[in-house]
Design a protein around this motif. Sequence first.
Motif, PDB file in Angstrom:
ATOM      1  N   GLY A  12       0.831  -1.213   0.000  1.00 44.13           N
ATOM      2  CA  GLY A  12       0.000   0.000   0.000  1.00 44.13           C
ATOM      3  C   GLY A  12       0.855   1.248   0.000  1.00 44.13           C
ATOM      4  N   HIS A  14       2.335   4.443  -2.457  1.00 41.34           N
ATOM      5  CA  HIS A  14       1.469   5.292  -3.280  1.00 41.34           C
ATOM      6  C   HIS A  14       1.085   4.617  -4.594  1.00 41.34           C
ATOM      7  N   ASN A  15       2.017   3.851  -5.199  1.00 43.04           N
ATOM      8  CA  ASN A  15       1.675   3.198  -6.467  1.00 43.04           C
ATOM      9  C   ASN A  15       0.641   2.099  -6.297  1.00 43.04           C
ATOM     10  N   GLY A  16       0.771   1.326  -5.225  1.00 50.19           N
ATOM     11  CA  GLY A  16      -0.223   0.280  -4.960  1.00 50.19           C
ATOM     12  C   GLY A  16      -1.601   0.891  -4.759  1.00 50.19           C
ATOM     13  N   GLU A  34      -1.028  -4.640   2.858  1.00 50.62           N
ATOM     14  CA  GLU A  34       0.165  -3.872   3.227  1.00 50.62           C
ATOM     15  C   GLU A  34       0.808  -4.510   4.456  1.00 50.62           C
ATOM     16  N   ALA A  42       7.216   4.358   1.175  1.00 53.03           N
ATOM     17  CA  ALA A  42       8.280   5.337   1.413  1.00 53.03           C
ATOM     18  C   ALA A  42       7.754   6.769   1.334  1.00 53.03           C
ATOM     19  N   TYR A  62       7.130  16.564  -6.077  1.00 50.26           N
ATOM     20  CA  TYR A  62       7.446  17.347  -7.279  1.00 50.26           C
ATOM     21  C   TYR A  62       7.038  16.644  -8.561  1.00 50.26           C
ATOM     22  N   SER A 263      -0.433  -6.897   7.110  1.00 54.35           N
ATOM     23  CA  SER A 263      -0.722  -8.153   6.400  1.00 54.35           C
ATOM     24  C   SER A 263       0.388  -8.495   5.422  1.00 54.35           C
ATOM     25  N   VAL A 265       2.685 -10.326   2.923  1.00 55.86           N
ATOM     26  CA  VAL A 265       2.555 -11.493   2.050  1.00 55.86           C
ATOM     27  C   VAL A 265       3.879 -12.254   2.109  1.00 55.86           C
ATOM     28  N   ALA A 295       5.764  -4.348  -4.501  1.00 61.84           N
ATOM     29  CA  ALA A 295       7.049  -4.613  -3.842  1.00 61.84           C
ATOM     30  C   ALA A 295       8.136  -4.522  -4.924  1.00 61.84           C
ATOM     31  N   THR A 299      12.190  -8.535  -4.525  1.00 57.71           N
ATOM     32  CA  THR A 299      11.270  -9.136  -3.551  1.00 57.71           C
ATOM     33  C   THR A 299      10.181  -9.915  -4.285  1.00 57.71           C
ATOM     34  N   LEU A 304       8.874 -13.633  -3.218  1.00 62.64           N
ATOM     35  CA  LEU A 304       7.449 -13.975  -3.173  1.00 62.64           C
ATOM     36  C   LEU A 304       7.085 -15.061  -4.191  1.00 62.64           C
ATOM     37  N   PHE A 455      11.138   0.349   4.971  1.00 63.43           N
ATOM     38  CA  PHE A 455      10.193   0.416   3.846  1.00 63.43           C
ATOM     39  C   PHE A 455      10.094  -0.890   3.058  1.00 63.43           C
ATOM     40  N   ARG A 456      10.810  -1.911   3.491  1.00 60.41           N
ATOM     41  CA  ARG A 456      10.797  -3.215   2.799  1.00 60.41           C
ATOM     42  C   ARG A 456      11.186  -3.062   1.339  1.00 60.41           C
ATOM     43  N   ALA A 496       7.688   1.209  -8.071  1.00 56.53           N
ATOM     44  CA  ALA A 496       8.744   2.043  -8.639  1.00 56.53           C
ATOM     45  C   ALA A 496       9.741   1.243  -9.482  1.00 56.53           C
TER      46      ALA A 496
HETATM   47  C1  FAD Z   1      15.414   8.422   1.451  1.00 61.04           C
HETATM   48  C2  FAD Z   1      14.452   8.625   0.313  1.00 61.04           C
HETATM   49  C3  FAD Z   1      14.104   9.904  -0.074  1.00 61.04           C
HETATM   50  C4  FAD Z   1      13.219  10.106  -1.120  1.00 61.04           C
HETATM   51  N1  FAD Z   1      12.854  11.388  -1.448  1.00 61.04           N
HETATM   52  C5  FAD Z   1      11.902  11.581  -2.370  1.00 61.04           C
HETATM   53  C6  FAD Z   1      11.343  12.867  -2.559  1.00 61.04           C
HETATM   54  O1  FAD Z   1      11.712  13.845  -1.899  1.00 61.04           O
HETATM   55  N2  FAD Z   1      10.359  12.996  -3.486  1.00 61.04           N
HETATM   56  C7  FAD Z   1       9.895  11.938  -4.216  1.00 61.04           C
HETATM   57  O2  FAD Z   1       8.988  12.108  -5.042  1.00 61.04           O
HETATM   58  N3  FAD Z   1      10.410  10.689  -4.036  1.00 61.04           N
HETATM   59  C8  FAD Z   1      11.369  10.490  -3.121  1.00 61.04           C
HETATM   60  N4  FAD Z   1      11.818   9.227  -2.869  1.00 61.04           N
HETATM   61  C9  FAD Z   1      11.333   8.110  -3.690  1.00 61.04           C
HETATM   62  C10 FAD Z   1       9.926   7.638  -3.307  1.00 61.04           C
HETATM   63  O3  FAD Z   1       9.745   7.652  -1.923  1.00 61.04           O
HETATM   64  C11 FAD Z   1       9.695   6.216  -3.807  1.00 61.04           C
HETATM   65  O4  FAD Z   1      10.179   6.050  -5.111  1.00 61.04           O
HETATM   66  C12 FAD Z   1       8.218   5.880  -3.795  1.00 61.04           C
HETATM   67  O5  FAD Z   1       7.701   6.105  -2.500  1.00 61.04           O
HETATM   68  C13 FAD Z   1       7.979   4.448  -4.235  1.00 61.04           C
HETATM   69  O6  FAD Z   1       6.591   4.195  -4.169  1.00 61.04           O
HETATM   70  P1  FAD Z   1       5.997   2.750  -4.456  1.00 61.04           P
HETATM   71  O7  FAD Z   1       4.550   2.809  -4.114  1.00 61.04           O
HETATM   72  O8  FAD Z   1       6.365   2.326  -5.814  1.00 61.04           O
HETATM   73  O9  FAD Z   1       6.759   1.798  -3.471  1.00 61.04           O
HETATM   74  P2  FAD Z   1       6.896   1.865  -1.878  1.00 61.04           P
HETATM   75  O10 FAD Z   1       6.618   3.214  -1.385  1.00 61.04           O
HETATM   76  O11 FAD Z   1       8.200   1.255  -1.538  1.00 61.04           O
HETATM   77  O12 FAD Z   1       5.710   0.943  -1.397  1.00 61.04           O
HETATM   78  C14 FAD Z   1       5.762  -0.460  -1.494  1.00 61.04           C
HETATM   79  C15 FAD Z   1       4.916  -1.016  -0.365  1.00 61.04           C
HETATM   80  O13 FAD Z   1       4.919  -2.434  -0.441  1.00 61.04           O
HETATM   81  C16 FAD Z   1       4.940  -2.942   0.866  1.00 61.04           C
HETATM   82  N5  FAD Z   1       5.433  -4.317   0.811  1.00 61.04           N
HETATM   83  C17 FAD Z   1       6.657  -4.747   0.416  1.00 61.04           C
HETATM   84  N6  FAD Z   1       6.722  -6.081   0.515  1.00 61.04           N
HETATM   85  C18 FAD Z   1       5.512  -6.488   0.958  1.00 61.04           C
HETATM   86  C19 FAD Z   1       4.962  -7.770   1.263  1.00 61.04           C
HETATM   87  N7  FAD Z   1       5.684  -8.889   1.140  1.00 61.04           N
HETATM   88  N8  FAD Z   1       3.670  -7.843   1.711  1.00 61.04           N
HETATM   89  C20 FAD Z   1       2.921  -6.720   1.836  1.00 61.04           C
HETATM   90  N9  FAD Z   1       3.407  -5.484   1.581  1.00 61.04           N
HETATM   91  C21 FAD Z   1       4.685  -5.389   1.148  1.00 61.04           C
HETATM   92  C22 FAD Z   1       5.868  -2.009   1.622  1.00 61.04           C
HETATM   93  O14 FAD Z   1       5.668  -2.084   3.012  1.00 61.04           O
HETATM   94  C23 FAD Z   1       5.449  -0.650   1.019  1.00 61.04           C
HETATM   95  O15 FAD Z   1       4.415  -0.077   1.775  1.00 61.04           O
HETATM   96  C24 FAD Z   1      12.685   8.996  -1.813  1.00 61.04           C
HETATM   97  C25 FAD Z   1      13.027   7.699  -1.424  1.00 61.04           C
HETATM   98  C26 FAD Z   1      13.888   7.507  -0.365  1.00 61.04           C
HETATM   99  C27 FAD Z   1      14.205   6.094   0.064  1.00 61.04           C
END
Ligand code: FAD
Length: 522
Positions: A12, A14-16, A34, A42, A62, A263, A265, A295, A299, A304, A455-456, A496
């Motif tokens: 969960g 932002h992309n999920g 999640e 993250a 941004y 929860s 996985v 994920a 992962t 998985l 953040f896994r 991502a």
């Molecule tokens: C230090 C840092 C600074 C950053 N700064 C910026 C910024 O200023 N601006 C910006 O736009 N971006 C920034 N980013 C990048 C941005 O945060 C990430 O690219 C973005 O949040 C990724 O989103 P996502 O939904 O793809 O993945 P994630 O946010 O990683 O979400 C994936 C989710 O999957 C869950 N998950 C993983 N494995 C499992 C499992 N087995 N079972 C259930 N759930 C699971 C995790 O808990 C997580 O909640 C930054 C990143 C970092 C690390």
Amino acid sequence: MTDAAPIVIIGGGHNGLVCAAYLARAGRKVLVLEASAEVGGAAVTREFTPGFRVSSGAHLLYALDPAIARDLRLAKHGLALARSGLDTVALADGEPLVLNGAIVRSGQLSDADRTELGAYVARQRRYAALLAKPGTGAGFSVFRLLGRMVNNRKTENPAPVPLLQLAFDVRRLGRADMRELLRVGTMNLYDLLDDRFESPQLKGALALDGVLGAKLGPRSGQSFFTSLQRAGAYALPRGGMGTVTGALAVAARAAGATIRISSPVSRLAVTGDRVTGVVLDSGEEIAASAVVSSADPKTTFLQLLGARHLDAEFARRILNYRSLGCAAKLHLALDGVPGFRGVPAAQVGERLIVAPDLDYVEAAFNPAKYREFSSSPVLEITVPSMHDPGLAPAGKHVLSAIIQYAPYDLADGWDAGRDRLLQSTLNVLARYAPGLRAQIVDAELLTPVDLEREFRITGGHWHHGELALDQYMMLRPVRGAANYSAPIDGLYLCGAGSHPGGGVIGRAGRNAARVVLGKVRP
Ligand SMILES: Cc1cc2nc3c(=O)[nH]c(=O)nc-3n(C[C@H](O)[C@H](O)[C@H](O)COP(=O)(O)OP(=O)(O)OC[C@H]3O[C@@H](n4cnc5c(N)ncnc54)[C@H](O)[C@@H]3O)c2cc1C
């Protein structure tokens, strides 16, 4: 697989959540699982010491796609900005240079640099818009149609049509832009900026945008290309980044999705040659009409799904997918407004950066190649409580800084390295804000290893894997898993690790939903 089985989304972040919202709006039954006790991945807000809250991963907004914010009515669901259009203040021993895109607010810059900056920023924006397209299905309609027709992961080869679309879009840029893009496309930023600009301060500031979050220095090939990821305006969501993902969760629920936190996985259920559900850490099994994983790719495929369900060549690609993070995060609780030399109090809440010139940035990168960090790191600093007082007790402040070039695989390990990096970073901060150390109430430094755990994300990488041309667009994360599909039926990617990569954008989630909608009947 049964008709009643939901589409299960793993994660969960932002992309999920974006993916869940679009699928639910299209009438699909959706279940988000999640692992953590809250959604956001993250992009969350967390109290890191009593009374002080901070965006503990991403700290600046941004890149969020405005179409997604509109479609999902995020403003109605709680997203508000504490401040938008932040200036970038390039700190220096002398007068800071203050920029906002192509606008120079203050600082020493020649007329030639000012003119060139306007052209540079405008071009970057045109190129960035172009790169956001492939794989999004947002391009010219005939290619969109074709894209659907060839979007068969079994061919392992969805590349030709997106490539055609890209070539077409590049051509549509016009002759001058097209020629320039072909010239600079794989160039390094150091040479490009050095060629264009005179001011060391300006060159350092622009270089930062190409390397932040990546394991690249300004002299690395492709650093021009990564700079295109950051062509947007900077904003601070009220309440921190958790407000963005909070609003997305409300939008997903309002559309009918179910979200279960805590929860994790543990594995995917596979029947024959199809993913048919998930198994939680608790042992609970949930059948799914499709599984969409946000994920990171390592992962998803290695942990998985399991390598036994992959052919050896694909497994090798995933194993070799470059995903070691190179950025750390610093949070400071301060008992007053930090004073930065040459920065009026009214400007402390802007985006402050420490990247005084190209060589400083390159020198900060060099040790990272050898699993070490520089004692003079590159920094991106925000003091969000200047615009959002609710983040800290009255009169106090939170400072959030990204420390660029902190290699995940530090030679002597992060248990030994954490305090060393903290002290180096505080020394650099003190150079520009001499009284800062005395204002610190508490400090937290998250190394890439901490980010991985919190953040896994395998390797703690900002983008779930390096953003480089060989891991981008129709090659992201790897050949055979591009276009949000996987080399096994019933499994899709939406995080991502898919195009267009990391940053709080939402396009990977939305694009994945489009692909799934084309494949999974209601
Ligand atoms: C230090 C840092 C600074 C950053 N700064 C910026 C910024 O200023 N601006 C910006 O736009 N971006 C920034 N980013 C990048 C941005 O945060 C990430 O690219 C973005 O949040 C990724 O989103 P996502 O939904 O793809 O993945 P994630 O946010 O990683 O979400 C994936 C989710 O999957 C869950 N998950 C993983 N494995 C499992 C499992 N087995 N079972 C259930 N759930 C699971 C995790 O808990 C997580 O909640 C930054 C990143 C970092 C690390």
